[in-house]
Design an enzyme around this catalytic site. Structure first.
Site, PDB file in Angstrom:
ATOM      1  N   ASN A  50       8.114  39.466  45.043  1.00 43.36           N
ATOM      2  CA  ASN A  50       7.779  38.048  44.299  1.00 43.36           C
ATOM      3  C   ASN A  50       8.342  37.973  43.060  1.00 43.36           C
ATOM      4  O   ASN A  50       8.808  37.551  42.191  1.00 43.36           O
ATOM      5  CB  ASN A  50       6.912  37.926  44.039  1.00 43.36           C
ATOM      6  CG  ASN A  50       5.643  37.041  44.855  1.00 43.36           C
ATOM      7  OD1 ASN A  50       6.075  36.760  46.300  1.00 43.36           O
ATOM      8  ND2 ASN A  50       4.470  37.201  44.922  1.00 43.36           N
ATOM      9  N   CYS A  51       9.180  39.407  42.541  1.00 46.82           N
ATOM     10  CA  CYS A  51      10.197  39.574  42.257  1.00 46.82           C
ATOM     11  C   CYS A  51      11.296  39.276  41.470  1.00 46.82           C
ATOM     12  O   CYS A  51      12.342  39.703  42.822  1.00 46.82           O
ATOM     13  CB  CYS A  51      10.797  40.864  41.771  1.00 46.82           C
ATOM     14  SG  CYS A  51       8.930  42.262  40.784  1.00 46.82           S
ATOM     15  N   LEU A  52      11.669  38.663  40.739  1.00 48.37           N
ATOM     16  CA  LEU A  52      13.871  37.476  40.906  1.00 48.37           C
ATOM     17  C   LEU A  52      14.615  39.104  40.864  1.00 48.37           C
ATOM     18  O   LEU A  52      14.611  39.773  40.216  1.00 48.37           O
ATOM     19  CB  LEU A  52      13.306  36.424  39.844  1.00 48.37           C
ATOM     20  CG  LEU A  52      12.548  35.550  40.082  1.00 48.37           C
ATOM     21  CD1 LEU A  52      12.927  35.141  38.761  1.00 48.37           C
ATOM     22  CD2 LEU A  52      12.895  34.779  40.992  1.00 48.37           C
TER      23      LEU A  52
END
Length: 108
Positions: free
Chosen positions: A106-108
């Site tokens: 879920n990290c950009l």
């Protein structure tokens, strides 16, 4: 004498195979990010590698990364500002890349 072959990495710099990781590879990846690893970095890298072994995944987000570090190493180290000073940008993503682990989901 030729240099050792570099491990295969994806377009974001993450190792394709986490099992080929070594501390020298970590230093090379960190150097690319302008990071000189010290004992504080290594403590987080070691934590992440243990986390990955136990959970078969990287911490899925910065929030869960900070929470997991806090539970394992205490509130002084489980602090987003502390982790950002060690691993600028997106700490979970940067730290996982240096630790040779898959990209957090879920990290950009």
């Amino acid at each position: 004498m030729s240099a050792s072959p570099q491990p295969t990495r994806n377009n974001e710099g993450f190792l394709e195979d986490a099992t080929v990781w070594t501390p020298d590879i970590a230093r090379d990846i960190a150097r690319e990010d302008g990071i000189q690893l010290n004992e504080n970095h290594w403590e987080i890298i070691e934590f992440l590698r243990i986390f990955y072994t136990e959970h078969e995944m990287s911490p899925p987000s910065n929030r869960l990364f900070v929470k997991a570090v806090k539970e394992a190493l205490g509130s002084e180290k489980g602090d987003s500002i502390y982790l950002m000073t060690l691993f600028p940008g997106t700490p979970a993503k940067t730290a996982c890349r240096i630790a040779g682990l898959p990209r957090p989901t879920n990290c950009l």
